[in-house]
Design a protein around this motif. Structure first.
Motif, PDB file in Angstrom:
ATOM      1  N   GLU A  69      11.662 -30.320  -4.864  1.00 18.29           N
ATOM      2  CA  GLU A  69      11.436 -29.427  -6.010  1.00 18.29           C
ATOM      3  C   GLU A  69      10.452 -30.029  -7.012  1.00 18.29           C
ATOM      4  OE1 GLU A  69      14.745 -27.740  -8.406  1.00 18.29           O
ATOM      5  OE2 GLU A  69      15.596 -27.295  -6.413  1.00 18.29           O
ATOM      6  N   THR A  70      10.708 -31.302  -7.336  1.00 18.64           N
ATOM      7  CA  THR A  70       9.820 -32.000  -8.277  1.00 18.64           C
ATOM      8  C   THR A  70       8.386 -32.046  -7.723  1.00 18.64           C
ATOM      9  OG1 THR A  70      11.708 -33.430  -8.672  1.00 18.64           O
ATOM     10  CG2 THR A  70       9.630 -34.076  -9.701  1.00 18.64           C
ATOM     11  N   ILE A  71       8.286 -32.415  -6.446  1.00 22.38           N
ATOM     12  CA  ILE A  71       6.966 -32.511  -5.824  1.00 22.38           C
ATOM     13  C   ILE A  71       6.286 -31.151  -5.828  1.00 22.38           C
ATOM     14  CG2 ILE A  71       5.775 -32.927  -3.628  1.00 22.38           C
ATOM     15  CD1 ILE A  71       7.939 -35.095  -3.051  1.00 22.38           C
ATOM     16  N   TYR A 103       9.626 -36.483   1.221  1.00 16.54           N
ATOM     17  CA  TYR A 103      10.855 -36.404   0.410  1.00 16.54           C
ATOM     18  C   TYR A 103      12.084 -36.556   1.296  1.00 16.54           C
ATOM     19  CZ  TYR A 103      11.007 -31.782   2.474  1.00 16.54           C
ATOM     20  OH  TYR A 103      11.032 -30.755   3.382  1.00 16.54           O
ATOM     21  N   LYS A 104      13.203 -36.889   0.636  1.00 16.26           N
ATOM     22  CA  LYS A 104      14.470 -36.937   1.372  1.00 16.26           C
ATOM     23  C   LYS A 104      15.420 -35.851   0.882  1.00 16.26           C
ATOM     24  CE  LYS A 104      14.369 -41.591   3.170  1.00 16.26           C
ATOM     25  NZ  LYS A 104      14.059 -42.804   2.396  1.00 16.26           N
ATOM     26  N   THR A 105      15.416 -35.641  -0.447  1.00 10.77           N
ATOM     27  CA  THR A 105      16.384 -34.679  -0.997  1.00 10.77           C
ATOM     28  C   THR A 105      15.683 -33.402  -1.449  1.00 10.77           C
ATOM     29  OG1 THR A 105      16.102 -35.407  -3.273  1.00 10.77           O
ATOM     30  CG2 THR A 105      17.692 -36.643  -1.917  1.00 10.77           C
ATOM     31  N   ASP A 106      16.438 -32.325  -1.540  1.00  9.05           N
ATOM     32  CA  ASP A 106      15.912 -31.046  -2.024  1.00  9.05           C
ATOM     33  C   ASP A 106      15.369 -31.183  -3.444  1.00  9.05           C
ATOM     34  OD1 ASP A 106      16.674 -30.039   0.351  1.00  9.05           O
ATOM     35  OD2 ASP A 106      18.275 -28.734  -0.421  1.00  9.05           O
ATOM     36  N   GLU A 107      16.025 -32.028  -4.194  1.00  4.43           N
ATOM     37  CA  GLU A 107      15.631 -32.245  -5.581  1.00  4.43           C
ATOM     38  C   GLU A 107      14.218 -32.853  -5.646  1.00  4.43           C
ATOM     39  OE1 GLU A 107      18.308 -34.795  -7.571  1.00  4.43           O
ATOM     40  OE2 GLU A 107      17.822 -34.018  -9.569  1.00  4.43           O
ATOM     41  N   GLN A 108      14.012 -33.839  -4.784  1.00  3.38           N
ATOM     42  CA  GLN A 108      12.686 -34.473  -4.714  1.00  3.38           C
ATOM     43  C   GLN A 108      11.624 -33.444  -4.336  1.00  3.38           C
ATOM     44  OE1 GLN A 108      13.457 -37.599  -1.872  1.00  3.38           O
ATOM     45  NE2 GLN A 108      13.812 -39.137  -3.476  1.00  3.38           N
ATOM     46  N   ASP A 120       4.538 -27.024   3.118  1.00  2.83           N
ATOM     47  CA  ASP A 120       5.912 -27.252   2.674  1.00  2.83           C
ATOM     48  C   ASP A 120       6.947 -26.817   3.727  1.00  2.83           C
ATOM     49  OD1 ASP A 120       5.462 -24.583   2.485  1.00  2.83           O
ATOM     50  OD2 ASP A 120       6.192 -24.363   0.429  1.00  2.83           O
ATOM     51  N   ARG A 121       6.537 -26.796   4.976  1.00  2.00           N
ATOM     52  CA  ARG A 121       7.496 -26.467   6.036  1.00  2.00           C
ATOM     53  C   ARG A 121       8.668 -27.445   6.010  1.00  2.00           C
ATOM     54  NH1 ARG A 121       3.807 -26.652  11.276  1.00  2.00           N
ATOM     55  NH2 ARG A 121       2.787 -28.229   9.978  1.00  2.00           N
ATOM     56  N   THR A 122       9.836 -26.900   6.082  1.00  2.00           N
ATOM     57  CA  THR A 122      11.023 -27.769   6.073  1.00  2.00           C
ATOM     58  C   THR A 122      11.479 -28.063   7.494  1.00  2.00           C
ATOM     59  OG1 THR A 122      12.371 -25.792   5.883  1.00  2.00           O
ATOM     60  CG2 THR A 122      11.862 -26.956   3.839  1.00  2.00           C
ATOM     61  N   THR A 123      10.813 -27.422   8.447  1.00  2.00           N
ATOM     62  CA  THR A 123      11.207 -27.593   9.853  1.00  2.00           C
ATOM     63  C   THR A 123      10.551 -28.805  10.507  1.00  2.00           C
ATOM     64  OG1 THR A 123       9.460 -26.002  10.311  1.00  2.00           O
ATOM     65  CG2 THR A 123      11.715 -25.175  10.351  1.00  2.00           C
ATOM     66  N   GLN A 124       9.566 -29.419   9.843  1.00  3.70           N
ATOM     67  CA  GLN A 124       8.830 -30.520  10.462  1.00  3.70           C
ATOM     68  C   GLN A 124       8.798 -31.738   9.538  1.00  3.70           C
ATOM     69  OE1 GLN A 124       8.212 -29.935  13.417  1.00  3.70           O
ATOM     70  NE2 GLN A 124       7.724 -27.768  13.690  1.00  3.70           N
ATOM     71  N   LYS A 125       8.802 -32.912  10.147  1.00  4.70           N
ATOM     72  CA  LYS A 125       8.726 -34.167   9.411  1.00  4.70           C
ATOM     73  C   LYS A 125       7.273 -34.485   9.032  1.00  4.70           C
ATOM     74  CE  LYS A 125      13.010 -35.978  10.019  1.00  4.70           C
ATOM     75  NZ  LYS A 125      13.696 -36.086  11.318  1.00  4.70           N
ATOM     76  N   PRO A 126       7.078 -35.328   7.979  1.00  5.70           N
ATOM     77  CA  PRO A 126       5.705 -35.691   7.570  1.00  5.70           C
ATOM     78  C   PRO A 126       4.860 -36.236   8.714  1.00  5.70           C
ATOM     79  CG  PRO A 126       7.236 -36.396   5.895  1.00  5.70           C
ATOM     80  CD  PRO A 126       8.075 -35.871   7.032  1.00  5.70           C
ATOM     81  N   ALA A 182      -1.004 -36.927   0.448  1.00  8.01           N
ATOM     82  CA  ALA A 182       0.444 -37.083   0.603  1.00  8.01           C
ATOM     83  C   ALA A 182       1.031 -37.398  -0.756  1.00  8.01           C
ATOM     84  CB  ALA A 182       0.753 -38.199   1.593  1.00  8.01           C
ATOM     85  N   VAL A 183       2.210 -36.860  -1.024  1.00  4.02           N
ATOM     86  CA  VAL A 183       2.831 -37.128  -2.325  1.00  4.02           C
ATOM     87  C   VAL A 183       4.342 -37.253  -2.160  1.00  4.02           C
ATOM     88  CG1 VAL A 183       2.600 -34.652  -2.846  1.00  4.02           C
ATOM     89  CG2 VAL A 183       3.164 -36.237  -4.673  1.00  4.02           C
ATOM     90  N   GLY A 184       4.857 -38.397  -2.615  1.00 10.53           N
ATOM     91  CA  GLY A 184       6.292 -38.663  -2.530  1.00 10.53           C
ATOM     92  C   GLY A 184       6.855 -39.006  -3.906  1.00 10.53           C
ATOM     93  N   PRO A 185       8.143 -39.301  -3.976  1.00 11.99           N
ATOM     94  CA  PRO A 185       8.794 -39.585  -5.265  1.00 11.99           C
ATOM     95  C   PRO A 185       8.127 -40.729  -6.033  1.00 11.99           C
ATOM     96  CG  PRO A 185      10.425 -39.335  -3.527  1.00 11.99           C
ATOM     97  CD  PRO A 185       9.100 -39.327  -2.857  1.00 11.99           C
ATOM     98  N   LYS A 186       7.706 -41.759  -5.316  1.00 14.73           N
ATOM     99  CA  LYS A 186       7.035 -42.895  -5.958  1.00 14.73           C
ATOM    100  C   LYS A 186       5.722 -42.442  -6.608  1.00 14.73           C
ATOM    101  CE  LYS A 186       8.488 -47.217  -6.037  1.00 14.73           C
ATOM    102  NZ  LYS A 186       9.820 -47.055  -5.534  1.00 14.73           N
ATOM    103  N   ASP A 187       4.988 -41.588  -5.900  1.00 12.82           N
ATOM    104  CA  ASP A 187       3.736 -41.069  -6.462  1.00 12.82           C
ATOM    105  C   ASP A 187       3.997 -40.273  -7.733  1.00 12.82           C
ATOM    106  OD1 ASP A 187       1.811 -41.884  -4.357  1.00 12.82           O
ATOM    107  OD2 ASP A 187       3.059 -40.590  -3.102  1.00 12.82           O
ATOM    108  N   ILE A 188       5.063 -39.470  -7.703  1.00 16.87           N
ATOM    109  CA  ILE A 188       5.404 -38.670  -8.879  1.00 16.87           C
ATOM    110  C   ILE A 188       5.663 -39.601 -10.064  1.00 16.87           C
ATOM    111  CG2 ILE A 188       7.103 -37.057  -9.864  1.00 16.87           C
ATOM    112  CD1 ILE A 188       5.415 -35.714  -7.707  1.00 16.87           C
ATOM    113  N   GLU A 189       6.442 -40.637  -9.802  1.00 11.33           N
ATOM    114  CA  GLU A 189       6.730 -41.637 -10.849  1.00 11.33           C
ATOM    115  C   GLU A 189       5.449 -42.252 -11.420  1.00 11.33           C
ATOM    116  OE1 GLU A 189       9.323 -45.021  -9.932  1.00 11.33           O
ATOM    117  OE2 GLU A 189      10.736 -43.518  -9.121  1.00 11.33           O
ATOM    118  N   ASN A 190       4.563 -42.645 -10.476  1.00  9.10           N
ATOM    119  CA  ASN A 190       3.343 -43.358 -10.884  1.00  9.10           C
ATOM    120  C   ASN A 190       2.190 -42.447 -11.300  1.00  9.10           C
ATOM    121  OD1 ASN A 190       4.770 -45.594 -10.076  1.00  9.10           O
ATOM    122  ND2 ASN A 190       3.763 -45.718  -8.077  1.00  9.10           N
ATOM    123  N   GLY A 191       2.391 -41.145 -11.129  1.00  6.64           N
ATOM    124  CA  GLY A 191       1.293 -40.228 -11.430  1.00  6.64           C
ATOM    125  C   GLY A 191       0.120 -40.425 -10.486  1.00  6.64           C
TER     126      GLY A 191
END
Lengths: 492, 492
Positions: free
Chosen positions: B316-318, B309-314, B340-346, B363-372
């Protein structure tokens, strides 16, 4: 079988020693002060372990394993801790045996295999663990460390008793490291509550939560929380302790972390443990002159079924009925044993399972088969009921829950009627010499008075109860000012 | 993170040492030759323990606990056993430290606290256990005794390696006593089969069942059964042993029973054990240059979910989607972790979980959420699939089973292609110096030849396979007559 057991009234101490051996819990070994925990006793310990382990993991702890040995220089790093255990530790000095040239077939310590540095067999693991934590903690992100270890430890006690005080014993020891004082104190309090919860709800042993006085505190701790139980002879038993270690071990082993602002600080620590001593508490809280009484939660066998028969044909009919019963009980996760030994009579079996504390005994004979009934006997009350086949499973599972509850209630009732408030030293002594139990008295807060009372009465301060009411008074020995009552007792 | 790991091709031994530490399995301690088993490593050991314990109980064994120390006179009672372990045992000689008068704040061994008899820290427990069994066995009705112990033992090895060879290690040791020779042999064979079953079906490590030669036999045993595994570097590793002790310990400790006719006979014994060494076998069988590869059965975390994810909103959805996923997996008893550590990158997380051998990464990102959908990666093959939301749970549980099976199949395939039949000593050496593995060769049955081959090649006889075909041949070294092939290998 049980008729040979000394009664509690005759000699409580002898009753305990005999019972532990006769009920197959443990026995002395060929090694001074060390015990053998027999399968039946170990099965109870395994149930304790499983439940405690579950509770530790639920509160975020993980298990790990640290070395048995502590090099002397590491052992002495935290001075108070070292001083506290130096007088009773087993020391490894050599690493090889060789053939004894003077005694064919015998071995001797090889003088050429002397260790450069002596190794202490761990009496407790703060030293070895904090020396390890130094490598694990750099930043506040590495904290807290929430670790537990199941292990054996050795304390070279001169006078030992099965489970209560043995040179080697089994225990768990939690060792945690935190960024703040507050968090470490909360952890030590939390673990005291976990222990109390376990003692009361699982072992059916009521406990008092409190703080130790400085004299009774763990060597190297700033504060020791404890749970104290009362045995049937009016003596107290410390059933678990949880220590707030302050920064003592962090300083001794130089364990620092960079806080969120990048500043170096010493870590705050706790440690907490319960041991196979709990087995002694279990025996002495619930058992009676016929043998063990086990709470259903801890009983390796919760229900035993004894067939009553004269002919092989009768046994066959009974066996068919019992087999079905056993499978129904297993579905309810009740641990049930069908004692179909043909080498022993029912009377022998009854006595044996009474001695071993099986909570519920079901007897079934040809008459029962005809009537569709079972005879259900409670170990704790020694009462019997006839129960119909349709109701037996529900009846018994309910009964197990009831026994668990009543054992606790009875122990609680005994404990509560054995806390006596006294206001003079005469009263103090007469309660101790009479019914015993906890004596609630004012104390002037000094170690000198504590020591003097111990000399005069053998009673020690078991704890300053957490729920005590602050209340001005005067010390039961010196008359000096006191801020509240503490609990004294003779103790194991 | 894993980029720093030495590759297997570069230096297999270094790869192993680094991997064990970097993957947080264990580390060396401040005590010579003793390791600290870290929480992640210990969690794997706990899974092994739970399964083995279940298997032991299913085959009628009970746990008990015997002392850590063995008095010297007891230790030396069974001469061969004593001789076998005398050269590498830790010896307790004193029981107290005192303040060192010459060095303030330091402690020294108190010379006045010397033990009358030295205590050996158990390297194995036959001596202490058989001295106890003497009191437990009177009649054939007391037999068999089917007992296991989970314990630490100490063998003062000079060259140690994490898990593979440490001064202190954890293990289980079964010790059984039987009325007949036949029954004892059956027991030792049964436990070898239990170990093989565990290694293959739980650890995904194929093993060869066999008998040790006299040279390699347990000190004090009449026969040693073993399971032998093959590591990726072509070296063998003894993964478990089960000993038929004959009446050796019964005679040394005078353990007799009255048989059904009332005649006194010596008891027949077995002992069998596996240790934390299995952790080494696990690492060296399946892992690769990116880190650990764990069979799903043993993985403390079977599935890890990494949000992209890039944003906090993303996030949250994930998180909302993942939370539901986690609860569905838990219902299937899959151990899943949401990282869900926010201190480390994927990328960092991917590398970390690869290093730690988590079998499946989602792994799950915004595109995955969109596509289910989810992206599912296998640790063992490093392959990825996109899987729809509806299928993810079934897909993943099936995948875990498939990974478990394929890890075994791959290891079996490697092992099978590394058993080479040779008929000359030239061939023998060239296989050992080349691809390694097991060399199946004729041997004349003498210890002298075995020793000579070891001197020349460092290879030892790992076992006489139970399934070997009797077949006349001539010894690969001496040309003398042989009745069948045995398996040689260099070994850990």
């Amino acid at each position: 079988m049980s008729k040979n057991l000394t009664t509690r009234a005759e000699d409580y101490s002898k009753w305990y020693n005999e019972l532990v051996v006769k009920a197959d819990l443990a026995e002395n070994s060929g090694v001074r002060g060390c015990m053998v925990i027999k399968p039946y006793g170990y099965a109870i310990w395994e149930k304790m372990q499983a439940e405690l382990d579950r509770m530790f993991k639920e509160t975020g702890h993980q298990n790990a394993y640290f070395p048995l040995f502590v090099p002397k220089s590491m052992f002495e790093a935290e001075e108070k801790n070292a001083e506290g255990f130096a007088k009773e530790c087993a020391i490894v000095t050599h690493y090889r045996l060789k053939n004894d040239p003077d005694k064919p077939g015998k071995l001797m310590v090889d003088p050429n295999a002397k260790l450069e540095e002596e190794l202490i067999v761990r009496p407790t693991s703060e030293a070895i663990i904090w020396s390890t934590y130094k490598g694990w903690v750099q930043s506040y992100r590495d904290l807290p460390l929430l670790i537990n270890q199941w292990a054996n430890v050795v304390r070279w006690e001169m006078r030992t008793r099965l489970f209560l005080r043995t040179a080697e014993f089994l225990w768990q020891e939690g060792h945690t490291a935190h960024a703040t004082r507050k968090e470490a104190i909360e952890e030590s309090e939390q673990m005291m509550h976990v222990y109390a919860d376990f003692a009361e709800n699982f072992m059916a042993i009521p406990v008092i939560k409190g703080l130790k006085t400085e004299t009774e505190r763990f060597a190297g701790a700033d504060e020791t929380y404890c749970i104290e139980a009362l045995m049937q002879d009016g003596k107290a038993l410390q059933a678990g302790t949880s220590h707030f270690l302050g920064q003592n071990f962090a300083k001794a082993f130089d364990v620092k972390f960079a806080n969120a602002e990048g500043k170096q600080e010493y870590v705050w620590g706790t440690s907490w443990g319960v041991s196979t001593r709990l087995m002694g508490a279990l025996v002495m809280t619930h058992s009676d002159d016929k043998g063990l009484v086990l709470p259903p939660n801890l009983a390796p066998i919760q229900v035993v079924v004894v067939p009553i028969y004269k002919t092989d044909e009768q046994l066959e009919t009974i066996t068919a009925v019992v087999k079905q019963l056993v499978s129904e009980f297993k579905k309810q996760r009740v641990t049930i044993k069908f004692d179909d030994r043909t080498t022993q009579k029912p009377g022998f079996k009854f006595a044996e399972w009474e001695l071993k504390g099986v909570p519920v005994r079901i007897a079934v004979g040809p008459k029962d088969i005809e009537n569709g009934t079972f005879e259900v006997a409670r170990r704790d009350t020694l009462t019997k009921e006839v129960v119909s086949k349709d109701e037996i499973v529900t009846y018994t599972t309910d009964l197990l829950a009831q026994i668990q509850k009543e054992l606790f209630d009875n122990a609680l009732n005994y404990r509560n009627t054995h806390i006596t408030e006294v206001n003079s030293f005469e009263e103090f002594k007469s309660v101790l010499d009479g019914k015993g139990g906890f004596v609630s008295a004012h104390w002037d807060g000094t170690a000198a008075t504590e020591e003097k009372i111990k000399e005069l009465t053998k009673a020690t301060i078991r704890c300053i109860p957490l729920d005590r009411v602050e209340q001005a008074g005067s010390c039961v020995l010196t008359g000096a000012a006191s801020v509240g009552r503490v609990l004294f007792a003779k103790a194991y």
